[in-house]
Design a protein around this motif. Structure first.
Motif, PDB file in Angstrom:
ATOM      1  N   PHE A 195       0.811  -1.217   0.000  1.00 40.17           N
ATOM      2  CA  PHE A 195       0.000   0.000   0.000  1.00 40.17           C
ATOM      3  C   PHE A 195       0.849   1.273   0.000  1.00 40.17           C
ATOM      4  N   LYS A 196       2.172   1.130   0.134  1.00 43.71           N
ATOM      5  CA  LYS A 196       3.029   2.309   0.313  1.00 43.71           C
ATOM      6  C   LYS A 196       2.903   3.307  -0.829  1.00 43.71           C
ATOM      7  N   GLU A 197       2.868   2.786  -2.074  1.00 43.54           N
ATOM      8  CA  GLU A 197       2.839   3.670  -3.234  1.00 43.54           C
ATOM      9  C   GLU A 197       1.470   3.722  -3.896  1.00 43.54           C
ATOM     10  N   LEU A 198       0.454   3.172  -3.243  1.00 43.14           N
ATOM     11  CA  LEU A 198      -0.879   3.123  -3.843  1.00 43.14           C
ATOM     12  C   LEU A 198      -1.469   4.522  -3.946  1.00 43.14           C
ATOM     13  N   SER A 199      -2.014   4.855  -5.114  1.00 45.44           N
ATOM     14  CA  SER A 199      -2.609   6.181  -5.307  1.00 45.44           C
ATOM     15  C   SER A 199      -4.010   6.217  -4.721  1.00 45.44           C
ATOM     16  N   GLY A 200      -4.647   7.369  -4.787  1.00 50.19           N
ATOM     17  CA  GLY A 200      -6.031   7.499  -4.349  1.00 50.19           C
ATOM     18  C   GLY A 200      -6.182   7.822  -2.881  1.00 50.19           C
ATOM     19  N   ARG A 201      -5.147   8.456  -2.265  1.00 55.12           N
ATOM     20  CA  ARG A 201      -5.268   8.808  -0.849  1.00 55.12           C
ATOM     21  C   ARG A 201      -6.019  10.115  -0.655  1.00 55.12           C
ATOM     22  N   GLU A 202      -6.254  10.838  -1.747  1.00 50.35           N
ATOM     23  CA  GLU A 202      -7.066  12.045  -1.652  1.00 50.35           C
ATOM     24  C   GLU A 202      -8.537  11.672  -1.745  1.00 50.35           C
ATOM     25  N   GLU A 203      -9.369  12.399  -1.005  1.00 47.98           N
ATOM     26  CA  GLU A 203     -10.797  12.075  -0.961  1.00 47.98           C
ATOM     27  C   GLU A 203     -11.419  12.083  -2.352  1.00 47.98           C
ATOM     28  N   ASN A 204     -11.123  13.110  -3.133  1.00 48.41           N
ATOM     29  CA  ASN A 204     -11.738  13.212  -4.458  1.00 48.41           C
ATOM     30  C   ASN A 204     -11.308  12.067  -5.366  1.00 48.41           C
ATOM     31  N   ALA A 205     -10.020  11.649  -5.240  1.00 47.82           N
ATOM     32  CA  ALA A 205      -9.519  10.558  -6.082  1.00 47.82           C
ATOM     33  C   ALA A 205     -10.209   9.251  -5.731  1.00 47.82           C
ATOM     34  N   PHE A 206     -10.335   8.981  -4.427  1.00 47.37           N
ATOM     35  CA  PHE A 206     -10.987   7.737  -4.023  1.00 47.37           C
ATOM     36  C   PHE A 206     -12.474   7.776  -4.372  1.00 47.37           C
TER      37      PHE A 206
ATOM     38  N   ASN B 276      -8.790   7.928   3.926  1.00 47.89           N
ATOM     39  CA  ASN B 276      -8.168   7.802   5.247  1.00 47.89           C
ATOM     40  C   ASN B 276      -7.576   6.403   5.438  1.00 47.89           C
ATOM     41  N   ASN B 277      -8.316   5.365   5.031  1.00 48.17           N
ATOM     42  CA  ASN B 277      -7.818   3.998   5.191  1.00 48.17           C
ATOM     43  C   ASN B 277      -6.526   3.780   4.416  1.00 48.17           C
ATOM     44  N   ARG B 278      -6.490   4.257   3.174  1.00 49.03           N
ATOM     45  CA  ARG B 278      -5.276   4.066   2.369  1.00 49.03           C
ATOM     46  C   ARG B 278      -4.099   4.832   2.959  1.00 49.03           C
ATOM     47  N   ALA B 279      -4.375   6.035   3.433  1.00 47.20           N
ATOM     48  CA  ALA B 279      -3.292   6.847   4.006  1.00 47.20           C
ATOM     49  C   ALA B 279      -2.730   6.187   5.265  1.00 47.20           C
ATOM     50  N   LEU B 280      -3.608   5.601   6.099  1.00 44.74           N
ATOM     51  CA  LEU B 280      -3.150   4.961   7.330  1.00 44.74           C
ATOM     52  C   LEU B 280      -2.279   3.742   7.040  1.00 44.74           C
ATOM     53  N   MET B 281      -2.647   2.981   6.027  1.00 45.73           N
ATOM     54  CA  MET B 281      -1.933   1.731   5.765  1.00 45.73           C
ATOM     55  C   MET B 281      -0.496   1.977   5.331  1.00 45.73           C
ATOM     56  N   LYS B 282      -0.211   3.131   4.723  1.00 41.14           N
ATOM     57  CA  LYS B 282       1.166   3.387   4.269  1.00 41.14           C
ATOM     58  C   LYS B 282       2.123   3.588   5.438  1.00 41.14           C
ATOM     59  N   ASP B 283       1.571   3.877   6.637  1.00 41.47           N
ATOM     60  CA  ASP B 283       2.409   4.072   7.818  1.00 41.47           C
ATOM     61  C   ASP B 283       2.411   2.858   8.737  1.00 41.47           C
ATOM     62  N   TYR B 284       1.921   1.722   8.214  1.00 33.20           N
ATOM     63  CA  TYR B 284       1.798   0.522   9.056  1.00 33.20           C
ATOM     64  C   TYR B 284       2.666  -0.586   8.490  1.00 33.20           C
ATOM     65  N   ASP B 285       3.199  -1.415   9.365  1.00 38.40           N
ATOM     66  CA  ASP B 285       3.989  -2.571   8.936  1.00 38.40           C
ATOM     67  C   ASP B 285       3.316  -3.852   9.419  1.00 38.40           C
ATOM     68  N   SER B 286       2.968  -4.718   8.473  1.00 38.61           N
ATOM     69  CA  SER B 286       2.305  -5.964   8.838  1.00 38.61           C
ATOM     70  C   SER B 286       3.199  -6.806   9.738  1.00 38.61           C
ATOM     71  N   PRO B 287       2.632  -7.393  10.804  1.00 39.26           N
ATOM     72  CA  PRO B 287       3.431  -8.213  11.722  1.00 39.26           C
ATOM     73  C   PRO B 287       3.670  -9.615  11.157  1.00 39.26           C
ATOM     74  N   VAL B 288       4.249 -10.483  11.980  1.00 36.68           N
ATOM     75  CA  VAL B 288       4.466 -11.879  11.603  1.00 36.68           C
ATOM     76  C   VAL B 288       3.482 -12.740  12.383  1.00 36.68           C
ATOM     77  N   TYR B 289       2.667 -13.490  11.646  1.00 37.73           N
ATOM     78  CA  TYR B 289       1.640 -14.340  12.243  1.00 37.73           C
ATOM     79  C   TYR B 289       2.116 -15.785  12.225  1.00 37.73           C
ATOM     80  N   GLY B 290       1.927 -16.497  13.330  1.00 39.02           N
ATOM     81  CA  GLY B 290       2.460 -17.856  13.441  1.00 39.02           C
ATOM     82  C   GLY B 290       1.606 -18.939  12.834  1.00 39.02           C
ATOM     83  N   GLY B 291       0.359 -18.627  12.456  1.00 40.55           N
ATOM     84  CA  GLY B 291      -0.544 -19.654  11.941  1.00 40.55           C
ATOM     85  C   GLY B 291      -0.531 -19.763  10.425  1.00 40.55           C
TER      86      GLY B 291
END
Length: 558
Positions: free
Chosen positions: A444-455, A485-500
């Motif tokens: 999601f880091k480089e995904l476009s559409g973080r502006e309200e009008n674009a989305f 807002n959802n797209r913008a938030l995801m660019k600042d998040y790092d997915s963890p490691v899941y054991g299952g």
């Protein structure tokens, strides 16, 4: 036989009438000196190819970029060789459009663009499908109407058939079939959509098939598509309104769906409604009768008579469901004691599309999680971690103990993965974690559409294939705000490691950069089991795709 498409049923009739006589199907436009391919008919075959090219003639089945397509894949038919005409006398522009450079033969060669849709068979013959003029795009899928006609006429009780796309006043489109029964046949047209589904993808099945005494023709003897009656003109009378409530609901159905006459036994969804349209009906019922009618109630009781009875008797469920709440119940707990299924929204934040998935897990409760902010009062999430913590609290409040079953689509993929990791870390059992065509957060880091009008524009274009978006400003504005807002938030998040383990579903149509499953390997210590789905990313909620996904998931839950 030459000059028109040759139906196998007619070929069979010729063989029966003239025993011992060979039947050959020839194909070729005037621009290529009449006949350029031919095949001998094999009695009893359900397909009649136009055959192989004759000597000194080349045949190509190409895609839009003039690349050859593999056997079984539809493309446009092109012809080349000494048989071609020089062009159209006195029409250089038409000549340039139809007689084009051939990239597959000798340098300087030309080929003729026929405008016919065809495909290669496995044994090296060409099968005619129809005209490019009769290609339509419906809900993201390109459909050859001639292919549906071919299947309908293959039914033993159907003599002739036609298929068109009907659009009502609200811009909703659906396939409508028309058939002329064989003489003396007792044809049940209501069973024909299911007959088509058994032979073609679900999205190519007509919503309704209308029986006619004969197909309307133009003076030239061709099918007159404009003269085909509305499917609603031919529906049997389903009952007149018996009270004021039924009368008003019949009028509401007709107004929303663009249907002139509605009876009390008519089904909202059979008449062309869908879940998004049902939200409009819910709002109109609230305005007309002063009562709330949740979308899931309309799904369960879709006829005028049923809804009127609920309004009259006050039988609307008292646990009124807020369609914008963080937790949206998709259907009630049947009391089996089986653990619920939790679906997590895509980028737009709503979980309504999961109504298409829920029927496959009716033996347990099903819920969709939705983004905060849709009710115009709650604040938007401030981070992905805040969102995950919030959803975790809602899940635990509804289902205090595991095992937990989590399914996320698109933006919801990294969210269910994070929820699974958090539950596992807290000592809870995660029985199932499924991701539907989604990237980990890094994608999601480089995904476009973080502006309200674009989305908002993305959503409007998508919904425009289903309905008229002219009066959905509030929904589109809110989805633009939540989605950006959802797209913008995801660019600042790092997915963890899941054991299952992870079940991963790859939407294999509509793009060519492959599955995201390998990108999850660094975030999943267990196995990643991958399944292909015959749909593009944004259409995974369509009937065929939802069925493919949920049959796998329901099997794992069992």
């Amino acid at each position: 036989v030459a000059g028109e498409a040759f139906p196998p049923a007619l070929a069979n009739s010729v063989v029966e009438l003239l025993p011992g006589c060979e039947v050959h199907n020839l194909y070729g436009p005037t621009e290529a000196t009449v006949e350029v391919t031919g095949s001998r008919y094999v009695p009893g075959a359900d397909r009649l190819p136009i055959g192989r090219p004759i000597w000194n003639t080349q045949v190509y089945v190409l895609d839009a970029a003039l690349r050859p397509v593999p056997p079984g894949v539809n493309g446009e038919l092109y012809l080349a060789g000494v048989c071609l005409a020089r062009g159209y006398l006195g029409h250089p522009e038409l000549t340039a459009d139809r007689f084009v450079a051939c990239p597959h033969g000798e340098p300087g060669g030309r080929m003729y663009r026929t405008g016919d849709v065809a495909r290669w068979t496995k044994d090296g013959q060409v099968e005619y499908i129809g005209r490019t003029d009769f290609q339509v795009k419906l809900r993201g899928q390109r459909i050859e109407l001639s292919e549906i006609v071919q299947v309908l006429t293959g039914h033993p009780d159907v003599a002739q058939a036609a298929v068109i796309v009907r659009e009502n006043q609200h811009g909703d489109k659906r396939l409508v079939g028309y058939v002329v029964p064989d003489q003396g046949a007792d044809l049940d047209a209501a069973e024909l959509p299911e007959y088509v589904r058994g032979r073609l993808p679900d999205y190519m099945a007509p919503a309704v098939v209308v029986p006619l005494a004969e197909l309307p023709l133009t003076p030239a003897g061709k099918l007159d598509r404009n003269a085909l009656p509305s499917e609603y003109e031919t529906l049997p009378d389903s009952g007149e309104p018996r009270n004021a409530h039924e009368e008003k609901l019949c009028a509401l159905f007709g107004e929303l769906l663009g249907v002139e006459k509605v009876g009390i036994d008519d089904d909202f969804f059979v008449l062309g409604g869908h879940s998004l349209m049902a939200t409009r009906l819910s709002a109109r019922i609230r305005k007309q009768f002063g009562v709330d009618m949740p979308v899931r109630t309309i799904v369960r009781y879709p006829t005028v008579a049923e809804l009127a009875a609920l309004v009259l008797t006050g039988g609307i469920p008292t646990e009124d469901v807020d369609p914008y709440a963080v937790v949206l119940p998709l259907h009630d707990d049947p009391g089996t004691g089986k653990s619920p299924v939790w679906f997590v929204h895509g980028g737009g934040g709503l979980g309504w599309v999961f109504f298409a998935f829920a029927p496959y897990v009716r033996d347990r409760a099903a819920y969709a999680l939705q983004s905060r902010g849709w009710n115009d009062t709650d604040p938007l999430a401030g981070s992905v971690q805040e969102m995950v913590d919030d959803y975790l609290a809602h899940i635990r409040a509804t289902q205090p103990e595991g095992p937990y079953n989590l399914i996320g689509w698109s933006f919801g993929g990294p969210i269910v993965h994070a929820l699974a990791e958090a539950l596992e870390r807290q000592g809870h059992q995660v029985a199932l974690m499924a991701v539907l065509d989604a990237m980990p957060s890094s994608g999601f880091k480089e995904l476009s559409g973080r502006e309200e009008n674009a989305f908002r524009k993305e959503v409007a274009e998508f919904l425009g294939e289903f309905m008229n978006t002219g009066n959905l400003d509030h929904l589109l504005d809110t989805m633009g705000k939540v989605g950006a807002n959802n797209r913008a938030l995801m660019k600042d998040y790092d997915s963890p490691v899941y054991g299952g383990d992870m079940l991963y579903f790859h939407a294999k149509l509509g793009r060519d950069w492959g599955s995201y499953a390998p990108h999850w390997k660094q975030h999943v210590l267990g196995s990643i089991e991958e399944f292909d789905v015959d749909a593009s990313h944004e259409y995974l909620h369509m009937p065929k795709a939802a069925g493919q996904i949920m049959r796998v998931i329901a099997g794992r839950l069992d």
